[in-house]
Design an enzyme around this catalytic site. Structure first.
Site, PDB file in Angstrom:
ATOM      1  N   SER A   1     -28.602  10.452  11.392  1.00 52.33           N
ATOM      2  CA  SER A   1     -28.942   9.982  10.047  1.00 52.33           C
ATOM      3  C   SER A   1     -29.939  10.906   9.356  1.00 52.33           C
ATOM      4  O   SER A   1     -30.722  11.602  10.006  1.00 52.33           O
ATOM      5  CB  SER A   1     -29.545   8.578  10.107  1.00 52.33           C
ATOM      6  OG  SER A   1     -28.656   7.692  10.724  1.00 52.33           O
TER       7      SER A   1
HETATM    8  N1  SAH Z   1     -28.949   6.821  16.109  1.00 55.51           N
HETATM    9  C1  SAH Z   1     -28.200   8.060  16.247  1.00 55.51           C
HETATM   10  C2  SAH Z   1     -27.129   8.241  15.215  1.00 55.51           C
HETATM   11  C3  SAH Z   1     -26.071   7.237  15.332  1.00 55.51           C
HETATM   12  S1  SAH Z   1     -24.472   7.709  14.807  1.00 55.51           S
HETATM   13  C4  SAH Z   1     -29.126   9.255  16.265  1.00 55.51           C
HETATM   14  O1  SAH Z   1     -30.345   9.098  16.122  1.00 55.51           O
HETATM   15  O2  SAH Z   1     -28.620  10.368  16.440  1.00 55.51           O
HETATM   16  C5  SAH Z   1     -23.663   6.235  15.311  1.00 55.51           C
HETATM   17  C6  SAH Z   1     -23.352   6.188  16.782  1.00 55.51           C
HETATM   18  O3  SAH Z   1     -22.877   4.880  17.090  1.00 55.51           O
HETATM   19  C7  SAH Z   1     -22.247   7.144  17.191  1.00 55.51           C
HETATM   20  O4  SAH Z   1     -22.693   7.994  18.200  1.00 55.51           O
HETATM   21  C8  SAH Z   1     -21.140   6.218  17.685  1.00 55.51           C
HETATM   22  O5  SAH Z   1     -20.395   6.736  18.752  1.00 55.51           O
HETATM   23  C9  SAH Z   1     -21.935   4.994  18.111  1.00 55.51           C
HETATM   24  N2  SAH Z   1     -21.169   3.747  18.208  1.00 55.51           N
HETATM   25  C10 SAH Z   1     -20.136   3.311  17.446  1.00 55.51           C
HETATM   26  N3  SAH Z   1     -19.709   2.098  17.855  1.00 55.51           N
HETATM   27  C11 SAH Z   1     -20.512   1.745  18.907  1.00 55.51           C
HETATM   28  C12 SAH Z   1     -20.565   0.613  19.766  1.00 55.51           C
HETATM   29  N4  SAH Z   1     -19.735  -0.417  19.648  1.00 55.51           N
HETATM   30  N5  SAH Z   1     -21.511   0.610  20.737  1.00 55.51           N
HETATM   31  C13 SAH Z   1     -22.377   1.640  20.899  1.00 55.51           C
HETATM   32  N6  SAH Z   1     -22.355   2.747  20.124  1.00 55.51           N
HETATM   33  C14 SAH Z   1     -21.436   2.805  19.123  1.00 55.51           C
END
Ligand code: SAH
Length: 244
Positions: A94
Site C-alpha cells: 500500500s
Molecule cells: N499488507 C501488505 C500488503 C497487502 S496486499 C504489505 O504491507 O505489503 C494484499 C495481500 O492480501 C496480498 O498479498 C494477497 O495475497 C493477500 N490476501 C488476499 N486474500 C487473502 C486471504 N483470504 N487471506 C490472507 N491473505 C490474503
C-alpha cells in the site's frame, strides 16, 4: 640539528595522520546519511504528517522501518514515493499514507496483540511490530508468506508471527485480538474475524468490491460500532470469502 629534524619528521607524521583522520570522518559521515534515510524523512514529514497524522510513535516507526527492503530490488528507489507498488504475484504494497492512516485509526497500545490479514511484503506487519506487543499475520499466497517471514526474521522483527493460510478463518488459537487490520478487500466482513475481536477491540477494513470504503469497527458490549473513513482501492480478498 639532529633533534630538530626528528621534530620535523614527527610534526609531518602528525599532520598526515590528522589529515587522514579528517578525510575518513568526512567519508563515513557521507555514507551515514544514505539516500533512504532522507527519502524516509521526506515521506514521513510531507506525505504523512503533512496530511495530518501526528502520532509521534507511529511517525517514529515509519522513520525506522526500511520500506525499500520490502519491495523488489528493481523498485527500491521508488519505495518512498506517494503510491502503492507491485510486490509480485499481482499483489501490491500500500501507499505509505494508507499504511499510516490505517495504523493510526486503530489507536494501538504497546500491550496490544494484533491480527493482520494479507501479509504481502510484511511492511505493514513491521510497522505494527514496533507499536504493539505481538503481531499475527496471515497470507494466502505461499511464496509471499515465505518471503515475508524470511524478510521479517532477517530484519529482526521478532514479535511478528507469519502464517500461510486463508485469513477468512482468522487465527483462533491466538484470539482474542485487540485490533484486526485487513489489507485486502472483502465484499463483507468475515464472521470469524468479528468473533476473534476482543471487547473494546478495533477492526479496520477496505470494505467492498471494485471500489471500497475504508471502514473502522469497534466492538462495544458485543456489538459493532461502524465509522466510514475514506474511499480506497485494495486488491480483493481471495479464498473462502468468494464462496460466501
Ligand atoms: N499488507 C501488505 C500488503 C497487502 S496486499 C504489505 O504491507 O505489503 C494484499 C495481500 O492480501 C496480498 O498479498 C494477497 O495475497 C493477500 N490476501 C488476499 N486474500 C487473502 C486471504 N483470504 N487471506 C490472507 N491473505 C490474503
Amino acid at each position: 640539528m639532529h633533534v630538530l629534524s626528528r621534530r620535523a619528521i614527527a610534526a609531518t607524521f602528525l599532520f598526515f595522520t590528522l589529515t587522514q583522520m579528517i578525510v575518513c570522518a568526512a567519508k563515513s559521515n557521507k555514507t551515514e546519511v544514505s539516500w533512504d534515510i532522507l527519502a524516509r524523512k521526506d515521506m514521513v514529514y510531507n506525505q504523512i504528517r503533512g496530511r495530518g497524522i501526528d502520532d509521534e510513535r507511529l511517525l517514529d516507526a515509519m522513520l525506522e522501518v526500511e520500506r525499500h527492503r520490502f519491495v523488489p530490488k528493481t523498485l527500491e528507489k521508488l519505495a518512498y514515493a506517494d503510491h502503492p507498488l507491485p510486490i509480485g504475484k499481482g499483489q501490491t504494497i500500500s501507499q505509505p499514507y494508507v499504511v499510516a492512516l490505517m495504523t493510526d485509526e486503530l489507536k494501538l497500545k504497546a500491550t496490544d496483540r494484533v491480527l493482520e490479514i494479507g501479509t504481502g511484503s510484511g511492511y505493514q506487519a513491521a510497522i505494527l511490530s514496533l507499536l504493539v506487543k505481538e503481531v499475527y499475520t496471515i497470507e494466502i499466497i505461499r511464496s509471499l508468506a515465505d518471503s515475508a517471514a524470511q524478510r521479517l526474521t532477517s530484519l529482526g522483527y521478532e514479535n511478528v508471527h507469519v502464517r500461510y493460510g486463508d485469513g477468512f478463518l482468522g487465527w483462533p488459537e491466538e484470539e482474542p485480538f485487540d485490533a484486526v487490520i485487513i489489507t485486502c478487500a472483502p465484499p463483507e466482513l468475515p464472521e470469524p474475524l468479528i468473533r476473534q475481536l476482543a471487547e473494546g477491540g478495533r477492526l479496520i477494513v477496505p470494505l467492498g468490491d471494485d471500489f471500497q470504503m475504508l471502514t473502522l469497527y469497534k466492538k462495544v458490549a458485543g456489538a459493532l460500532e461502524e465509522r466510514k473513513i475514506t474511499p480506497v482501492r485494495f486488491v480483493p480478498m481471495r479464498g473462502l470469502i468468494e464462496e460466501q
